[in-house]
Scaffold this active site. Sequence first.
Site, PDB file in Angstrom:
ATOM      1  CD  GLU A 172      -3.099  -1.030   2.142  1.00 40.11           C
ATOM      2  OE1 GLU A 172      -2.885  -0.388   3.185  1.00 40.11           O
ATOM      3  OE2 GLU A 172      -4.172  -1.603   1.917  1.00 40.11           O
ATOM      4  CD  GLU A 361      -3.753  -6.183   2.444  1.00 38.36           C
ATOM      5  OE1 GLU A 361      -4.630  -5.521   3.035  1.00 38.36           O
ATOM      6  OE2 GLU A 361      -2.544  -5.970   2.551  1.00 38.36           O
TER       7      GLU A 361
HETATM    8  C1  BG6 Z   1      -4.337  -3.040   4.677  1.00 38.09           C
HETATM    9  C2  BG6 Z   1      -2.997  -3.496   5.148  1.00 38.09           C
HETATM   10  O1  BG6 Z   1      -4.401  -1.679   4.869  1.00 38.09           O
HETATM   11  O2  BG6 Z   1      -5.476  -3.432   5.323  1.00 38.09           O
HETATM   12  C3  BG6 Z   1      -3.034  -4.615   6.156  1.00 38.09           C
HETATM   13  O3  BG6 Z   1      -2.133  -3.822   4.091  1.00 38.09           O
HETATM   14  C4  BG6 Z   1      -4.205  -4.416   7.086  1.00 38.09           C
HETATM   15  O4  BG6 Z   1      -1.801  -4.643   6.814  1.00 38.09           O
HETATM   16  C5  BG6 Z   1      -5.496  -4.468   6.271  1.00 38.09           C
HETATM   17  O5  BG6 Z   1      -4.254  -5.317   8.142  1.00 38.09           O
HETATM   18  C6  BG6 Z   1      -6.762  -4.323   7.081  1.00 38.09           C
HETATM   19  O6  BG6 Z   1      -6.697  -3.215   7.941  1.00 38.09           O
HETATM   20  P1  BG6 Z   1      -6.951  -3.396   9.485  1.00 38.09           P
HETATM   21  O7  BG6 Z   1      -6.657  -2.092  10.097  1.00 38.09           O
HETATM   22  O8  BG6 Z   1      -8.377  -3.808   9.622  1.00 38.09           O
HETATM   23  O9  BG6 Z   1      -6.017  -4.458   9.927  1.00 38.09           O
END
Ligand code: BG6
Length: 464
Positions: A172, A361
């Site tokens: 990101e 993701e």
């Molecule tokens: C992304 C990141 O922003 O979202 C992850 O690459 C992160 O590291 C994921 O865990 C979800 O965000 P969060 O804050 O719910 O863990």
Amino acid sequence: MKAFPQTFYWGGATAANQVEGAFLEDGKGLSTSDVQPHGVFGDVVDRVPGDAGLKDIAIDFYHRYPDDIALFAEMGFNCLRVSIAWTRIFPNGDDAEPNEAGLAFYDRLFDEMAKHHITPLVTLSHYEMPWALVKNYGGWGNRKVIGFFERYARTVFERYKGKVKLWLTFNEINMSLHAPMTGVGLPSDSSKAEVYQAIHHQLVASALAVKACHEIVPEGKIGNMLLGGLMYPLSCKPEDVFKTLQENRGWQFFGDVQARGAYPGYMLRYFRDNGFALEITDADREALKSSVDFISFSYYMTGCVTADEALNQKARGNILNMVPNPHLESSEWGWQIDPLGLRTLLNVLWDRYQKPLFIVENGLGAKDKVEADGSINDDYRISYLNDHLVQAREAIEDGVELMGFTSWGPIDLVSASKAELSKRYGFIYVDRHDDGTGTLARSKKKSFDWYKEVIATNGASLKA
Ligand code: BG6
């Protein structure tokens, strides 16, 4: 019948600092993540070993990875995204030699994946860097860090070239604009000009890593990684539409540099208009020409943009300062759920870059309830993932070249934004809680068998 390609990568995605724990074991140095125990937007604290921080132990993947990988294999994963903690390899970033114990850990990890025919997809830097590089050099604000990163990248490419063929540079990368310490090792009160200079150094480092990967792992592929922050205009007012274009360019600019090999004109104008005199050398421009092989991104939500300042003020404070969309439901954490937005984003990225895409993701962070019999009925997670995968398949029908899907947090892990364990993403439950209690035992949620079926049928079991 609509289908995913036979070569599709199915799996899950993790990050070292959110799963491994063992934060000072086997010679590992402190990272920026270690000194931010309250998450990516949290303050930097002086660490005393063992004093705080769920991430210190996280879910103890460092010691339990063989069992966890066996569970991923049981679900049918053919791909697992992990990151290497830079501080396991170069504890201070500028060490004369790499740390052999750290290198050996990832050898064991990749060997374990190979045993189960799971292809590693490896992020070089996921929301962390050696803390010593921040303290002693000023983080990515210092041009010297480019060289330290390139050496780290070349070290791991050389070491794992026989085991790892799929790489990502910075997780990101566009998040630096919102969380400068996490992204580029700069204090949160840094000026925009300082942040963009540090981002520039990181973009050059990313391109040098692409070049090094092509030299050292010629049959491999290396991608960038964007937070796919798709924005919609709140209304059809031309001012809202234009502001939305600008907001989307705020993250697309990173992809434009990494995929097209040069700064886009709109960004150079932005720097000019704001009086940011960035140091961009001819050698930098040359380096930036090494463009990525594929585009990877995270996708969780969309948001809206308005030119109306009063409405903007109200929205301040949420991630990326988005204005809520009145047509969408939100997760318990206020993230607006928009499966169709994923199809839009895939098409936007494909139209823009014409390079293969990889969803690395996507998932739902939610509170899970363990029933008296131990079962966890996470139908909400099944429905979220089902609906997003259906849209991903639609995008493939639209002509988008999609390499794979690694859902975020296939096993519960420490969340990034606030370092919580109550925000769970996994198909596998981990018995550990926000107060640090719990046995760390693993158990399967209802979504475990659901995802297994999706993978076994290559998506045919999805409900459109
Ligand atoms: C992304 C990141 O922003 O979202 C992850 O690459 C992160 O590291 C994921 O865990 C979800 O965000 P969060 O804050 O719910 O863990």
